[in-house]
Design a protein around this motif. Structure first.
Motif, mmCIF file in Angstrom:
data_model
loop_
_atom_site.group_PDB
_atom_site.id
_atom_site.type_symbol
_atom_site.label_atom_id
_atom_site.label_comp_id
_atom_site.label_asym_id
_atom_site.label_seq_id
_atom_site.Cartn_x
_atom_site.Cartn_y
_atom_site.Cartn_z
ATOM 1 N N GLY A 201 -7.845 16.264 -31.762
ATOM 2 C CA GLY A 201 -8.319 17.414 -32.508
ATOM 3 C C GLY A 201 -7.448 17.724 -33.706
ATOM 4 O O GLY A 201 -6.503 16.992 -34.016
ATOM 5 N N VAL B 282 -11.220 17.931 -26.523
ATOM 6 C CA VAL B 282 -11.152 18.202 -27.959
ATOM 7 C C VAL B 282 -10.050 19.243 -28.181
ATOM 8 O O VAL B 282 -10.024 20.279 -27.524
ATOM 9 N N THR C 274 -7.142 22.870 -31.039
ATOM 10 C CA THR C 274 -7.833 23.595 -32.088
ATOM 11 C C THR C 274 -7.802 25.085 -31.766
ATOM 12 O O THR C 274 -7.518 25.480 -30.636
ATOM 13 N N GLN D 184 -15.089 22.054 -34.488
ATOM 14 C CA GLN D 184 -14.609 21.310 -33.323
ATOM 15 C C GLN D 184 -15.248 21.809 -32.030
ATOM 16 O O GLN D 184 -15.518 21.016 -31.116
#
Length: 284
Positions: free
Chosen positions: A78, A107, A110, A131
């Motif tokens: 990420g 992911v 973020t 994201q």
């Protein structure tokens, strides 16, 4: 009791199955002795590490390192809010490809960071939303960061939460209001050595007993956030995964349960959250 092939048990000391869900092991501060750091972690009972990807290049490095240690490590991919000004359509395509790698389990990192503001806040929000949308499309867990951005962070998360399979706010340093809002959104909580800081960690220490066991995970965030309860801290103040038992013991004391039992529950929660058994199968 089944233990997946991805993170094998290492039992050497008091704890033998700890999982560190946030390690910046590709950081330059580990360049001189990375293998020794990994060995010390194993000796301290750290059976698994989730390596943190903070931008596309570092995510690629984290995945490569995880591939080199397939029974010990997995990685996230990420773009951290500090690097949100690097977000682009090209970055999005790269991230989508990285998520398909067998070693990638989430992911992230973020989120939003209004404490440092290394990237413009509008860029941070745009990269965060993008994201989350990629995580929803790929049905990937999400590894989140938040500093001093509670209102915007929660507003964005609320909008996207229903589409996401699982969410962890790593390195939680917020107050009880933020914790309750996160728990209401079925967010997992990652606790670091911040909990052992008598100066900055007082509010966090009040929060820890309120975190349900099935939402609680532990991490070092190494090389950052050296626990202040270390009896013999390293001269250069570098944190490393071998110090995870000190985080565990501080959290266990606040949770009013044995460190051994908390080690078991946090490892089980981490395996479930990051789908480590399934990843091991899909990765061969």
């Amino acid at each position: 009791m089944h233990h997946d092939a991805k993170f094998q048990q290492t039992g050497c000391m008091q704890y033998n199955d700890l999982i560190d869900i946030g390690v910046n092991l590709t950081h330059a501060r580990f360049n001189g002795d990375r293998d020794a750091v990994i060995e010390r972690a194993s000796a301290a009972g750290v059976a698994g590490m989730v390596l943190t990807g903070v931008n596309i290049a570092e995510s690629e490095s984290a995945i490569a390192l995880a591939n080199a240690w397939p029974n010990v490590m997995v990685a996230t991919a990420g773009v951290h809010p500090h690097h949100a000004d690097q977000w682009s359509n090209t970055a999005a395509k790269s991230l989508e490809a990285l998520i398909e790698q067998p070693s990638t389990v989430a992911v992230g990192e973020t989120g939003l960071d209004y404490n440092r503001d290394f990237s413009p806040r509008s860029d941070q929000r745009a990269a965060f939303v993008a994201q989350l949308e990629i995580a929803a499309t790929t049905q990937s867990p999400v590894f989140l960061h938040q500093r001093d951005a509670d209102a915007d962070f929660l507003a964005i998360l609320r909008e996207h939460r229903a589409a996401l399979p699982a969410v962890v706010l790593h390195c939680f340093t917020g107050d009880q209001a933020l914790l309750e809002a996160c728990l209401a959104l079925d967010v997992h909580i990652g606790i670091t050595g911040w909990v052992a800081d008598e100066r900055r960690g007082a509010e966090l220490r009040r929060c820890v007993p309120r975190i349900p066991a099935d939402r609680l995970m532990i991490e070092t965030d190494a090389p950052f956030l050296l626990p202040r309860n270390l009896p013999d801290p390293p001269a250069k103040r570098r944190n490393e995964p071998a110090f995870l038992p000190h985080v565990l013991e501080a959290v266990a004391a606040l949770h009013d349960e044995s460190a051994t039992r908390l080690a078991e529950s946090t490892a089980a929660t981490s395996r479930s959250f990051f789908r480590l058994t399934g990843k091991a199968r899909s990765g061969g």
